[in-house]
Design an enzyme around this catalytic site. Structure first.
Site, PDB file in Angstrom:
ATOM      1  N   ASP A  20       0.949  -0.899  -0.065  1.00 53.68           N
ATOM      2  CA  ASP A  20       0.051  -0.302  -0.127  1.00 53.68           C
ATOM      3  C   ASP A  20       1.289   1.494  -0.027  1.00 53.68           C
ATOM      4  OD1 ASP A  20      -2.251   1.695   0.048  1.00 53.68           O
ATOM      5  OD2 ASP A  20      -2.046   1.866   3.013  1.00 53.68           O
ATOM      6  N   VAL A  21       0.821   2.204  -0.772  1.00 55.89           N
ATOM      7  CA  VAL A  21       1.947   2.944  -1.074  1.00 55.89           C
ATOM      8  C   VAL A  21       1.568   3.950  -0.456  1.00 55.89           C
ATOM      9  CG1 VAL A  21       3.337   5.132  -3.280  1.00 55.89           C
ATOM     10  CG2 VAL A  21       2.284   2.764  -3.409  1.00 55.89           C
ATOM     11  N   ASP A  22       0.563   4.745  -0.900  1.00 51.93           N
ATOM     12  CA  ASP A  22      -0.500   6.426   0.091  1.00 51.93           C
ATOM     13  C   ASP A  22      -0.138   5.805   1.915  1.00 51.93           C
ATOM     14  OD1 ASP A  22      -0.440   6.789  -2.429  1.00 51.93           O
ATOM     15  OD2 ASP A  22      -2.702   7.498  -2.167  1.00 51.93           O
ATOM     16  N   MET A  52     -14.257   5.245   3.559  1.00 57.22           N
ATOM     17  CA  MET A  52     -13.606   4.756   5.032  1.00 57.22           C
ATOM     18  C   MET A  52     -14.501   3.537   5.165  1.00 57.22           C
ATOM     19  SD  MET A  52     -10.054   4.731   4.488  1.00 57.22           S
ATOM     20  CE  MET A  52      -9.530   4.471   5.473  1.00 57.22           C
ATOM     21  N   GLY A  53     -15.311   4.727   5.776  1.00 57.59           N
ATOM     22  CA  GLY A  53     -16.858   3.874   7.396  1.00 57.59           C
ATOM     23  C   GLY A  53     -17.802   3.163   6.300  1.00 57.59           C
TER      24      GLY A  53
END
Length: 101
Positions: A20-22, A52-53
């Site tokens: 996962d880069v970010d 995200m939720g």
């Protein structure tokens, strides 16, 4: 915790490794930085919060955010030139360890 030698063995045996880069390899969240650069930060942040939720599937949220931002290749290149991403502390050393394998 996996030891350094165990980790080295795992990486050497792997056909592929994904990161996962970010906010992992780099400190920034790329899509948020792009949204800020393109002037739609607040709307994109709200979409990110919903995703995200769990209210919106990841791919749908990504498509919606990109549709809102509508970045051009030039904007992406300018963002990278004017605000290059910063590696997370320790990532460079980790990558050097991998090169030795």
């Amino acid at each position: 915790m996996v030891s350094h030698s165990e980790l080295r063995t795992l990486f050497c045996a792997a056909d592929a490794v994904c990161f996962d880069v970010d906010s992992t390899v780099i400190r920034e969240e790329g899509i948020d930085e792009l949204a800020k650069f393109c002037g739609v930060e607040d709307a994109v942040s709200e979409m990110t919060r919903r995703a995200m939720g769990g209210a919106v599937p990841f791919q749908v949220a990504l498509a919606e955010r990109l549709a809102l931002i509508q970045p051009s290749r030039e904007q992406v290149q300018r963002l990278l030139a004017e605000h290059p991403p910063h590696l997370t502390p320790g990532v460079r050393m980790f990558s050097l360890d991998l090169e030795e394998m």
